[in-house]
Design a protein around this motif. Structure first.
Motif, PDB file in Angstrom:
ATOM      1  N   ASP A 259     -51.386 116.292  78.641  1.00  0.00           N
ATOM      2  CA  ASP A 259     -51.472 115.052  79.546  1.00  0.00           C
ATOM      3  C   ASP A 259     -52.550 114.870  80.170  1.00  0.00           C
ATOM      4  OD1 ASP A 259     -49.029 114.483  78.546  1.00  0.00           O
ATOM      5  OD2 ASP A 259     -48.036 115.189  80.251  1.00  0.00           O
ATOM      6  N   VAL A 260     -53.404 116.105  80.641  1.00  0.00           N
ATOM      7  CA  VAL A 260     -54.529 115.894  81.674  1.00  0.00           C
ATOM      8  C   VAL A 260     -55.654 115.447  80.626  1.00  0.00           C
ATOM      9  CG1 VAL A 260     -56.157 117.336  82.821  1.00  0.00           C
ATOM     10  CG2 VAL A 260     -53.775 117.283  83.425  1.00  0.00           C
ATOM     11  N   SER A 261     -55.753 116.142  79.342  1.00  0.00           N
ATOM     12  CA  SER A 261     -56.915 115.906  78.322  1.00  0.00           C
ATOM     13  C   SER A 261     -56.601 114.424  78.022  1.00  0.00           C
ATOM     14  CB  SER A 261     -56.440 116.788  77.229  1.00  0.00           C
ATOM     15  OG  SER A 261     -56.961 118.133  77.461  1.00  0.00           O
ATOM     16  N   GLU A 262     -55.570 113.784  77.933  1.00  0.00           N
ATOM     17  CA  GLU A 262     -55.446 112.528  77.572  1.00  0.00           C
ATOM     18  C   GLU A 262     -55.831 111.518  78.644  1.00  0.00           C
ATOM     19  OE1 GLU A 262     -51.910 109.314  76.581  1.00  0.00           O
ATOM     20  OE2 GLU A 262     -51.289 111.303  76.555  1.00  0.00           O
ATOM     21  N   ALA A 263     -55.602 111.995  80.037  1.00  0.00           N
ATOM     22  CA  ALA A 263     -56.115 111.155  81.001  1.00  0.00           C
ATOM     23  C   ALA A 263     -57.558 111.172  80.934  1.00  0.00           C
ATOM     24  CB  ALA A 263     -55.565 111.854  82.315  1.00  0.00           C
ATOM     25  N   LEU A 264     -57.973 112.236  80.904  1.00  0.00           N
ATOM     26  CA  LEU A 264     -59.656 112.335  80.932  1.00  0.00           C
ATOM     27  C   LEU A 264     -60.197 111.285  79.974  1.00  0.00           C
ATOM     28  CD1 LEU A 264     -60.180 116.306  81.511  1.00  0.00           C
ATOM     29  CD2 LEU A 264     -60.656 114.106  82.930  1.00  0.00           C
ATOM     30  N   THR A 265     -59.652 111.340  78.656  1.00  0.00           N
ATOM     31  CA  THR A 265     -60.409 110.794  77.424  1.00  0.00           C
ATOM     32  C   THR A 265     -60.192 109.246  77.613  1.00  0.00           C
ATOM     33  OG1 THR A 265     -58.242 111.031  76.193  1.00  0.00           O
ATOM     34  CG2 THR A 265     -60.088 112.513  75.734  1.00  0.00           C
ATOM     35  N   SER A 266     -59.055 108.735  78.513  1.00  0.00           N
ATOM     36  CA  SER A 266     -58.828 107.441  78.989  1.00  0.00           C
ATOM     37  C   SER A 266     -60.009 106.948  79.766  1.00  0.00           C
ATOM     38  CB  SER A 266     -57.391 107.405  79.374  1.00  0.00           C
ATOM     39  OG  SER A 266     -57.367 105.919  79.867  1.00  0.00           O
ATOM     40  N   ILE A 267     -60.073 108.017  80.865  1.00  0.00           N
ATOM     41  CA  ILE A 267     -61.346 107.901  81.858  1.00  0.00           C
ATOM     42  C   ILE A 267     -62.487 107.821  81.409  1.00  0.00           C
ATOM     43  CG2 ILE A 267     -62.454 108.825  83.692  1.00  0.00           C
ATOM     44  CD1 ILE A 267     -59.602 110.007  84.744  1.00  0.00           C
ATOM     45  N   PHE A 268     -62.833 108.582  80.323  1.00  0.00           N
ATOM     46  CA  PHE A 268     -64.255 108.361  79.536  1.00  0.00           C
ATOM     47  C   PHE A 268     -64.427 106.996  78.779  1.00  0.00           C
ATOM     48  CE2 PHE A 268     -63.941 113.319  78.987  1.00  0.00           C
ATOM     49  CZ  PHE A 268     -63.894 113.517  80.410  1.00  0.00           C
ATOM     50  N   GLN A 269     -63.278 106.465  78.396  1.00  0.00           N
ATOM     51  CA  GLN A 269     -63.373 105.265  77.862  1.00  0.00           C
ATOM     52  C   GLN A 269     -63.372 103.949  78.900  1.00  0.00           C
ATOM     53  OE1 GLN A 269     -59.919 106.534  75.260  1.00  0.00           O
ATOM     54  NE2 GLN A 269     -60.613 104.685  73.930  1.00  0.00           N
ATOM     55  N   GLU A 270     -62.706 103.956  79.743  1.00  0.00           N
ATOM     56  CA  GLU A 270     -62.440 102.919  80.915  1.00  0.00           C
ATOM     57  C   GLU A 270     -63.912 103.152  81.805  1.00  0.00           C
ATOM     58  OE1 GLU A 270     -58.979 103.213  83.012  1.00  0.00           O
ATOM     59  OE2 GLU A 270     -57.906 103.142  81.184  1.00  0.00           O
ATOM     60  N   GLU A 271     -64.364 104.245  82.179  1.00  0.00           N
ATOM     61  CA  GLU A 271     -65.379 104.159  83.068  1.00  0.00           C
ATOM     62  C   GLU A 271     -66.737 104.633  82.412  1.00  0.00           C
ATOM     63  OE1 GLU A 271     -64.820 103.515  85.929  1.00  0.00           O
ATOM     64  OE2 GLU A 271     -62.687 103.473  85.838  1.00  0.00           O
ATOM     65  N   GLY A 272     -66.950 105.473  81.243  1.00  0.00           N
ATOM     66  CA  GLY A 272     -68.003 105.491  80.593  1.00  0.00           C
ATOM     67  C   GLY A 272     -68.407 104.440  79.354  1.00  0.00           C
TER      68      GLY A 272
END
Length: 548
Positions: free
Chosen positions: A509-522
């Motif tokens: 779940d944390v890994s999924e949250a991080l990849t989502s952040i990388f897409q949205e913010e990066g």
């Protein structure tokens, strides 16, 4: 190269004398002369009696004082018990660097020249007096003096006829080779310091003490033209002692944005790790670089990419350039005839190495990593007057820092590297803890410790108590809420992410949250975000400890 015939010894405070020394070393190698370049205090001075040919290059600091890295030599060479024939086998020359606006202009070079004659040395040339006040800087005196010096030296050591002089456009071998590692070893880390926090001897430039900043307070009004900061460090356990009039040396870091820009221009992966190997025997590795080392560490903490480049930078850059038009301009800047134009392009507007590389993109993109340490000088620590007393503040050290910022004809304001870096530090941030449990009053482990660290400004605490509201909230939800911060810390500031907890659902779940952040913010695509996370894991910047 043959065994050294020419010894170049320098005393340098700001790096100019070292730069001239290394230039002389390069010119010696082009003339097929073995050459050793060393700081005066790094050389065993008793060996001078066996040296046949020595060039001394020394700056004058303050009110006629020798630089810090030649003070031991200075005391030795003026010992009264030295014989007047001590150096009778030595041919020598002295090049001085100073500022004619000071009363004791080039005092160190003049005094050293006279002393070497007293000890029996034979001068090849009169002392050279480089002057910072000249419109073209010290080179106005250095260039013709070096021309005469090589005539004298080659009379003693002619270039072998079957070899000839290596032409200026051909690059000399780099000092070091960078061996990039396929897998990141456990010791390759941004956080691997040669700094220390334990009291083993006095701190030094090569072994500094890592002191936490506890105060960063602006002491001028918000409308005042000058931003002045009172900055306080905790020096508990350092063994430091100081008195009125003393200064502290502080080693700065390059801005994270500049590090990222540099790596992009040169096509470098900041998370790639390497080991450094000298090309020639007897050449030491830089003591401030860990082995192995990451590109990010090299660029952020060692290479002075925010400094104004010297002429030698353009000389080497021209040799490395594959682009005809850029190479022509670089050769012009590095020639004796092009110094006025170089001054107009670089020195007057204070254009930085990073900005110059941006102006020559084809050349910058083709720079072999092996040449980075030849091309870009190391960052030097900055001196600040100490503004506190150990009697009043036994475990504290305070400095009053004027944040350097001014405008030239360039669009971007010029900023002092160290003062801007210090001003940017926030003693209340650095560590972020996302802590998740069921209820605050039931399973909030180490709550007092976390709160104490938060109170001391050492930690920012973000909690997720999953059972305290109707809709469950977990750490991955809180991570998404702080997405811009997480991206800033990981991508811009080189942060490390440590995950500990139950192995069932939380890691995924944390890994999924991080990849989502990388897409949205990066702005990364799905595959790019997954690759970004994999790279963090590969370089040990994302680590997990989980249990069933």
């Amino acid at each position: 190269m043959p065994s050294p015939r020419l010894l170049v010894l320098f005393g340098s405070q700001t790096g100019t004398a070292q730069d001239v020394s290394e230039r002389l070393g390069r010119e010696a190698r082009r003339r097929r002369l073995g050459c050793l370049v060393q700081a005066l205090d790094s050389y065993p001075v008793v060996n001078l009696i066996n040296e046949p040919l020595v060039i001394f290059i020394c700056a004058t600091t303050g009110q006629g004082d020798p630089p810090d890295n030649m003070k031991n030599f200075w005391r030795f060479i003026f010992r009264k018990n030295l014989s007047s024939t001590s150096l009778c086998q030595m041919d020598f020359a002295v090049l001085g660097l100073g500022d004619s606006s000071y009363a004791k202009f080039n005092f160190v070079a003049k005094k050293l020249y006279r002393r070497l004659l007293q000890l029996g040395g034979r001068a090849l040339l009169p002392v050279c007096l480089g002057d910072d006040q000249h419109e073209l800087g010290p080179d106005a005196a250095v260039d013709p003096w070096l021309h005469d010096l090589w005539e004298k030296v080659l009379g003693l050591h002619p270039v072998p006829l079957h070899l000839g002089i290596i032409p200026p456009g051909v690059p000399l071998p780099s000092k070091f080779t960078l061996h990039f590692l396929q897998e990141a070893p456990s010791t390759c880390s941004e956080e691997q310091h040669v700094t220390r926090t334990d009291p083993q001897g006095s701190p030094s430039e090569l072994q500094p003490f890592l002191a936490p900043m506890v105060t960063n307070q602006r002491v001028t009004g918000p409308l005042h033209f000058q931003d002045v900061r009172l900055i306080e460090f905790d020096i508990t356990g350092s063994g430091l002692s100081f008195a009125a009039g003393d200064v502290v040396l502080i080693q700065p870091e390059n801005a994270a944005g500049h590090v990222q820009q540099f790596c992009q221009v040169l096509g470098l992966d900041p998370d790639q790790c390497f080991t450094l190997q000298p090309q020639e025997p007897g050449v030491p590795r830089p003591a401030r670089l860990p082995q192995p080392c990451s590109v990010r560490h090299l660029v952020s903490r060692y290479l002075d990419i925010a400094s104004v480049p010297r002429r030698s930078f353009f000389e080497l850059l021209a040799c490395l350039s594959p682009h005809e038009l850029e190479r022509e301009k670089l050769l012009e800047f590095s020639s004796a005839q092009g110094q006025e134009e170089l001054c107009e392009y670089c020195s007057r507007p204070r254009r930085t190495i990073l900005e110059v590389l941006g102006d020559f993109p084809h050349t910058a993109g083709a720079i072999p990593p092996d040449y980075l340490l030849d091309l870009i000088p190391p960052m030097r620590p900055r001196a600040f007057s100490i503004a506190s007393s150990l009697l009043a503040h036994p475990s504290r050290l305070q400095i009053l820092v004027a944040v350097v910022q001014y405008q030239t004809r360039l669009k971007e304001p010029r900023r002092g590297l160290c003062s801007s870096w210090l001003a940017s530090l926030d003693p209340r941030q650095g560590n972020f803890l996302f802590f998740g449990c069921r209820r605050r009053d039931q399973d909030f482990y180490w709550e007092p410790e976390w709160k104490e660290l938060e109170k001391r400004g050492c930690l920012t605490l973000v909690t997720a108590f999953s059972r305290e509201q109707e809709q469950k909230v977990y750490v991955q939800h809180r991570l998404r809420e702080f997405g811009p911060l997480v991206w800033e810390l990981l991508d811009r500031q080189g942060a490390y992410f440590y995950l500990a907890g139950n192995a069932k659902y939380m890691p995924a779940d944390v890994s999924e949250a991080l990849t989502s952040i990388f897409q949205e913010e990066g702005g990364l695509s799905g595959p790019e975000a997954a690759a970004y996370l994999a790279r963090l894991q590969r370089t040990l910047r994302f680590q997990t400890e989980t249990w069933a």
